[in-house]
Design an enzyme around this catalytic site. Structure first.
Site, PDB file in Angstrom:
ATOM      1  N   LYS A  37       0.830  -1.232   0.000  1.00 49.81           N
ATOM      2  CA  LYS A  37       0.000   0.000   0.000  1.00 49.81           C
ATOM      3  C   LYS A  37       0.848   1.260   0.000  1.00 49.81           C
ATOM      4  CE  LYS A  37       0.341  -1.560   4.357  1.00 49.81           C
ATOM      5  NZ  LYS A  37       0.172  -2.948   4.755  1.00 49.81           N
ATOM      6  N   LYS A  39      -3.775   3.524   3.155  1.00 46.55           N
ATOM      7  CA  LYS A  39      -4.914   2.781   2.590  1.00 46.55           C
ATOM      8  C   LYS A  39      -6.044   3.749   2.220  1.00 46.55           C
ATOM      9  CE  LYS A  39      -3.727  -1.417   5.054  1.00 46.55           C
ATOM     10  NZ  LYS A  39      -3.827  -2.120   6.346  1.00 46.55           N
TER      11      LYS A  39
END
Ligand SMILES: NC(=O)c1ccc[n+]([C@@H]2O[C@H](COP(=O)([O-])OP(=O)(O)OC[C@H]3O[C@@H](n4cnc5c(N)ncnc54)[C@H](OP(=O)(O)O)[C@@H]3O)[C@@H](O)[C@H]2O)c1
Length: 419
Positions: A95, A194
């Site tokens: 991520k 995220k």
């Protein structure tokens, strides 16, 4: 398949490919891992035997497809970029890479007619990013709310049950959820990365992890968890973004989730994400947010999809929908809403009445205000973040105060708005 990284996830991918051989062949793909890039080739590893090297070219030049599970930005970014440039599909669970360089890697993949897939980067065990990327209506969300970091969820759960912060963290480490270096989880950096990936998906391409407001989990003490319960909720580590023009904003960190909200009942490492559209329809995704085996399944499905589609037919890259027609909104402050405030008296002899006056002068209506052991706790009516900050500055609490958004049940929140 060439593996960039042969740690926990890399080994789980190799094991998953071996274990699922029959099922994968039935889907029309035969996958073989040809080798892995690592730092220390001689290290003993529990995964399937694998030729390991410190030389990237030995993996990249021989692979039809790459799985990037190194973590961090470099060398992951340079290696993924070189592979995509040569037309080789890249699947990643990283991520950090996607939040910081996803847009350019996607653009490169599109220009070279290949695939850059990253479903395992958010809610690792729940493959949803790719399908959302192909759905302009669902991905054009107005509100994003989730619990996307399992480690901080476990820590918050233990704090809620009365553990000290160190005990809660030790519990999460011993259970295998947290790393010895848990700064990314505790500071909110992991969750901010995220949320950034999700904001890009929703068309907010200017979003960046460092520009989101984040609250630290270790700013809370055990009394805060008790006060939260008295105020009608439980503290959970959330990501929250409102994309409503005029009422936009984003928050990463602890929030008071009211007891009748579905998130309040979740525990352990559960991850959940809800996307709300402009009509108030809520779509929910939930499941394992991490864990090598669950992450590997999502990665392998991305690999299969990339392999089946072949080099000439890339799937639509994430962020390509929702980009047009989505107004850019400011996201550098939390959105307006109700707040849970804690102010330590700190010798200022701040009474409930004085505190209520400071809140009122800033235009913040308190719904519930109590004083206990030299600390004042307020649950407020919906108000802009800046008004709350003004009130806290004016009563001298400033940075020492705790300010958490309150997450209300959607139907109650909308009743509040209509009123
Ligand atoms: N663990 C999870 O449950 C999970 C879930 C979702 C997403 N992810 C993501 O997946 C990625 C990998 O996570 P992980 O848990 O598998 O990490 P990990 O166990 O630390 O493995 C990292 C691997 O990359 C190699 N590596 C790191 N830096 C390198 C460099 N500069 N040059 C060459 N090799 C290098 C390491 O080599 P050595 O082994 O020689 O040190 C190791 O094999 C991360 O982006 C993480 O955020 C993990």
């Amino acid at each position: 398949v060439g593996l960039l990284g042969y740690g926990r996830v890399g080994q789980a991918v190799a094991a998953g490919i071996l274990q699922s051989r029959g099922r994968l062949e039935a889907a029309g793909v035969s996958l073989t891992c040809i080798g892995a890039l690592v730092r220390q080739p001689a290290r003993l590893r529990g995964g399937p035997p694998m030729p390991c090297t410190t030389e990237p070219a030995q993996v990249i030049s021989r692979a039809d497809l790459l799985v990037e599970v190194l973590g961090g930005i470099e060398p992951a970014c340079a290696l993924a970029g070189a592979a995509l440039d040569a037309g080789t599909p890249v699947v990643t669970a990283n991520k950090t890479l996607v939040a910081h360089h996803g847009a350019e890697l996607r653009a490169l993949a599109a220009a070279r007619g290949t695939t850059f897939a990253c479903d395992a980067a958010v809610l690792a065990g729940v493959p949803f990013l790719g399908s959302l990327a192909r759905r302009p209506l669902v991905s054009a969300s107005r509100r994003i709310l989730g619990i996307v970091n399992g480690t901080s969820h476990v820590v918050a759960g233990a704090l809620d049950e009365g553990a000290s912060f160190d005990e809660a963290l030790r519990l999460a480490i011993d259970a295998g959820y947290a790393e010895a270096d848990s700064e990314a989880d505790v500071s909110g950096r992991d969750a901010a990365e995220k949320l950034t990936v999700l904001l890009h998906l929703a068309g907010q391409h200017g979003a960046a992890p460092g520009r989101l407001t984040a609250g630290r989990l270790d700013a809370l003490d055990q009394e805060d968890f008790r006060d939260a319960r008295r105020a009608g909720g439980v503290i959970k580590p959330v990501v929250l973004a409102s994309l409503e023009p005029g009422a936009s904003g984003a928050w990463v960190g602890p929030a008071l989730v009211v007891f009748d909200h579905p998130f309040a009942r979740l525990g352990g490492v559960d991850n959940v994400l809800t996307l709300t559209d402009s009509h108030g329809h809520v779509v929910t995704f939930g499941g394992p947010g991490a864990g090598p085996a669950a992450t590997a399944q999502t990665i392998i499905d991305d690999v299969v999809e990339a392999a089946v589609r072949g080099r000439g037919a890339p799937r639509r890259p994430i962020g390509s929908v929702g980009a047009n027609g989505t107004p850019r909104v400011p996201l550098d402050e939390p959105p307006p809403g109700p707040w849970f405030l804690r102010v330590d008296d700190g010798g200022r002899a701040l009474t409930v009445r004085r505190f209520a006056e400071h809140l009122a002068a800033a235009g913040v209506g308190p719904v519930h205000l109590t004083a206990r052991r030299r600390r004042l706790v307020a649950r407020t009516a919906p108000a802009p973040w800046r008004a709350v900050c003004r009130a806290l500055e004016s009563c001298g609490a400033g940075r020492s105060a705790l300010v958490l958004p309150i997450i209300e049940h959607q139907s109650h929140a909308s009743k509040e708005t209509h009123r």
